[in-house]
Scaffold this motif. Structure first.
Motif, PDB file in Angstrom:
ATOM      1  N   ALA A  58      16.509 -18.199  21.696  1.00  8.30           N
ATOM      2  CA  ALA A  58      16.722 -16.702  21.841  1.00  8.30           C
ATOM      3  C   ALA A  58      16.909 -15.859  20.328  1.00  8.30           C
ATOM      4  N   LEU A  59      17.157 -16.735  19.270  1.00  8.48           N
ATOM      5  CA  LEU A  59      17.011 -16.180  17.920  1.00  8.48           C
ATOM      6  C   LEU A  59      15.572 -16.192  17.552  1.00  8.48           C
ATOM      7  N   ALA A  60      14.944 -17.356  17.899  1.00  8.46           N
ATOM      8  CA  ALA A  60      13.278 -17.408  17.455  1.00  8.46           C
ATOM      9  C   ALA A  60      12.648 -16.214  18.280  1.00  8.46           C
ATOM     10  N   ARG A  61      12.934 -16.083  19.417  1.00  7.56           N
ATOM     11  CA  ARG A  61      12.331 -15.065  20.443  1.00  7.56           C
ATOM     12  C   ARG A  61      12.693 -13.404  19.623  1.00  7.56           C
ATOM     13  N   SER A  62      13.849 -13.412  19.303  1.00  3.91           N
ATOM     14  CA  SER A  62      14.096 -12.151  18.894  1.00  3.91           C
ATOM     15  C   SER A  62      13.377 -11.677  17.336  1.00  3.91           C
ATOM     16  N   LEU A  63      13.547 -12.966  16.538  1.00  5.72           N
ATOM     17  CA  LEU A  63      12.562 -12.727  15.285  1.00  5.72           C
ATOM     18  C   LEU A  63      11.057 -12.573  15.515  1.00  5.72           C
ATOM     19  N   GLY A  64      10.589 -13.100  16.685  1.00  4.81           N
ATOM     20  CA  GLY A  64       9.115 -12.916  16.941  1.00  4.81           C
ATOM     21  C   GLY A  64       9.152 -11.577  17.383  1.00  4.81           C
ATOM     22  N   ILE A  65       9.874 -11.013  18.279  1.00  2.22           N
ATOM     23  CA  ILE A  65       9.859  -9.468  18.522  1.00  2.22           C
ATOM     24  C   ILE A  65       9.808  -8.533  17.500  1.00  2.22           C
ATOM     25  N   ILE A  66      10.967  -8.587  16.555  1.00  2.00           N
ATOM     26  CA  ILE A  66      10.866  -7.987  15.146  1.00  2.00           C
ATOM     27  C   ILE A  66       9.681  -8.126  14.314  1.00  2.00           C
ATOM     28  N   THR A  67       8.972  -9.379  14.169  1.00  2.00           N
ATOM     29  CA  THR A  67       7.842  -9.672  13.583  1.00  2.00           C
ATOM     30  C   THR A  67       6.477  -8.713  14.240  1.00  2.00           C
ATOM     31  N   LEU A  68       6.532  -8.708  15.776  1.00  2.00           N
ATOM     32  CA  LEU A  68       5.449  -8.207  16.276  1.00  2.00           C
ATOM     33  C   LEU A  68       5.527  -6.517  16.130  1.00  2.00           C
ATOM     34  N   ALA A  69       6.875  -6.277  16.021  1.00  2.00           N
ATOM     35  CA  ALA A  69       6.869  -4.771  15.919  1.00  2.00           C
ATOM     36  C   ALA A  69       6.503  -4.280  14.823  1.00  2.00           C
ATOM     37  N   CYS A  70       6.886  -5.141  13.618  1.00  2.00           N
ATOM     38  CA  CYS A  70       6.426  -4.602  12.417  1.00  2.00           C
ATOM     39  C   CYS A  70       4.896  -4.779  12.266  1.00  2.00           C
ATOM     40  N   ALA A  71       4.260  -5.605  12.931  1.00  2.00           N
ATOM     41  CA  ALA A  71       2.972  -5.717  12.692  1.00  2.00           C
ATOM     42  C   ALA A  71       2.245  -4.674  13.616  1.00  2.00           C
ATOM     43  N   LEU A  72       2.711  -4.040  14.650  1.00  2.00           N
ATOM     44  CA  LEU A  72       2.146  -3.068  15.479  1.00  2.00           C
ATOM     45  C   LEU A  72       2.268  -1.875  14.543  1.00  2.00           C
ATOM     46  N   LEU A  73       3.654  -1.621  14.141  1.00  2.00           N
ATOM     47  CA  LEU A  73       3.631  -0.262  13.181  1.00  2.00           C
ATOM     48  C   LEU A  73       2.779  -0.648  11.901  1.00  2.00           C
ATOM     49  N   TYR A  74       2.649  -1.515  11.418  1.00  2.00           N
ATOM     50  CA  TYR A  74       1.815  -1.545  10.270  1.00  2.00           C
ATOM     51  C   TYR A  74       0.292  -1.529  10.423  1.00  2.00           C
ATOM     52  N   ALA A  75      -0.093  -1.964  11.712  1.00  2.00           N
ATOM     53  CA  ALA A  75      -1.580  -1.846  12.298  1.00  2.00           C
ATOM     54  C   ALA A  75      -2.078  -0.513  12.451  1.00  2.00           C
ATOM     55  N   LEU A  76      -1.002   0.370  12.992  1.00  2.00           N
ATOM     56  CA  LEU A  76      -1.423   1.914  13.419  1.00  2.00           C
ATOM     57  C   LEU A  76      -1.387   2.702  11.963  1.00  2.00           C
ATOM     58  N   PRO A  77      -2.434   3.260  11.760  1.00  2.00           N
ATOM     59  CA  PRO A  77      -2.643   4.244  10.799  1.00  2.00           C
ATOM     60  C   PRO A  77      -1.301   5.306  10.473  1.00  2.00           C
ATOM     61  N   ARG A  78      -0.987   5.654  11.556  1.00  2.00           N
ATOM     62  CA  ARG A  78       0.242   6.900  11.471  1.00  2.00           C
ATOM     63  C   ARG A  78       1.349   6.115  11.225  1.00  2.00           C
ATOM     64  N   THR A  79       1.643   5.019  11.575  1.00  2.00           N
ATOM     65  CA  THR A  79       3.050   4.680  11.072  1.00  2.00           C
ATOM     66  C   THR A  79       2.893   3.304  10.217  1.00  2.00           C
ATOM     67  N   SER A  80       1.739   3.017   9.547  1.00  2.00           N
ATOM     68  CA  SER A  80       1.613   2.029   8.823  1.00  2.00           C
ATOM     69  C   SER A  80       2.553   1.840   7.579  1.00  2.00           C
ATOM     70  N   VAL A  81       2.847   3.023   6.877  1.00  2.00           N
ATOM     71  CA  VAL A  81       3.861   2.977   5.779  1.00  2.00           C
ATOM     72  C   VAL A  81       5.167   2.575   6.279  1.00  2.00           C
ATOM     73  N   LEU A  82       5.510   2.873   7.435  1.00  2.00           N
ATOM     74  CA  LEU A  82       6.859   2.680   7.899  1.00  2.00           C
ATOM     75  C   LEU A  82       6.930   1.049   8.255  1.00  2.00           C
ATOM     76  N   GLY A  83       5.833   0.627   8.978  1.00  2.00           N
ATOM     77  CA  GLY A  83       5.582  -0.747   9.173  1.00  2.00           C
ATOM     78  C   GLY A  83       5.594  -1.695   7.632  1.00  2.00           C
ATOM     79  N   ALA A  84       5.244  -1.242   6.751  1.00  2.00           N
ATOM     80  CA  ALA A  84       5.263  -1.767   5.610  1.00  2.00           C
ATOM     81  C   ALA A  84       6.602  -1.788   5.036  1.00  2.00           C
ATOM     82  N   ILE A  85       7.264  -0.677   5.361  1.00  2.00           N
ATOM     83  CA  ILE A  85       8.749  -0.646   4.695  1.00  2.00           C
ATOM     84  C   ILE A  85       9.564  -1.430   5.507  1.00  2.00           C
ATOM     85  N   LEU A  86       9.342  -1.708   6.957  1.00  2.00           N
ATOM     86  CA  LEU A  86      10.018  -2.659   7.688  1.00  2.00           C
ATOM     87  C   LEU A  86       9.613  -3.925   7.491  1.00  2.00           C
ATOM     88  N   LEU A  87       8.323  -4.406   7.054  1.00  2.00           N
ATOM     89  CA  LEU A  87       7.918  -5.604   6.774  1.00  2.00           C
ATOM     90  C   LEU A  87       8.405  -6.218   5.680  1.00  2.00           C
TER      91      LEU A  87
END
Length: 138
Positions: A58-87
């Motif tokens: 469950a811990l690994a999955r939680s970290l995976g979800i957080i990582t994927l959320a950062c990746a998605l936010l970073y990949a989208l141009p409108r939220t890329s700076v927010l994604g970089a901050i969270l990353l």
């Protein structure tokens, strides 16, 4: 050849391409890293244990979800700076963990720094607004 990024700025094509490649590498790495934590495969839970965390999937999955959320936010141009901050925060936690357990400096401890530099470098090359926020003057 130049590329029009917005109505105010024209930047060299190499800059846009280089920034896009750097950002693409970060997104690809984060997608892979997040995906293997969702499964989670044995090396993931073994590494968590070696780093002093619970091997609970469950811990690994939680970290995976957080990582994927950062990746998605970073990949989208409108939220890329927010994604970089969270990353950056996520990578800071990884750096602190490796520092705490005495991991090798250049291969493990600084790996998060390398990823952060590539992530922010990609944004810096692609977006004039980021260059204005972080001006480098010689």
């Amino acid at each position: 050849m130049s590329v029009v990024v917005d109505s105010h700025a024209v930047q060299p094509r190499w800059q846009t391409v280089t920034g896009s490649v750097m950002s693409g590498l970060i997104v690809a790495f984060l997608l892979f890293d997040g995906a293997i934590k969702l499964v989670p495969i044995a090396p993931v839970t073994e590494t968590l244990t070696a780093l002093g965390y619970s091997a609970d999937p469950a811990l690994a999955r939680s970290l995976g979800i957080i990582t994927l959320a950062c990746a998605l936010l970073y990949a989208l141009p409108r939220t890329s700076v927010l994604g970089a901050i969270l990353l950056t925060g996520l990578l800071g936690g990884a750096i602190a963990t490796h520092l705490r357990v005495g991991s090798p400096v250049f291969s493990h401890l600084l790996f998060g720094v390398y990823l952060g530099l590539i992530a922010w470098g990609g944004l810096y090359l692609r977006y004039e607004a980021v260059r204005k926020m972080i001006p480098f003057r010689l």
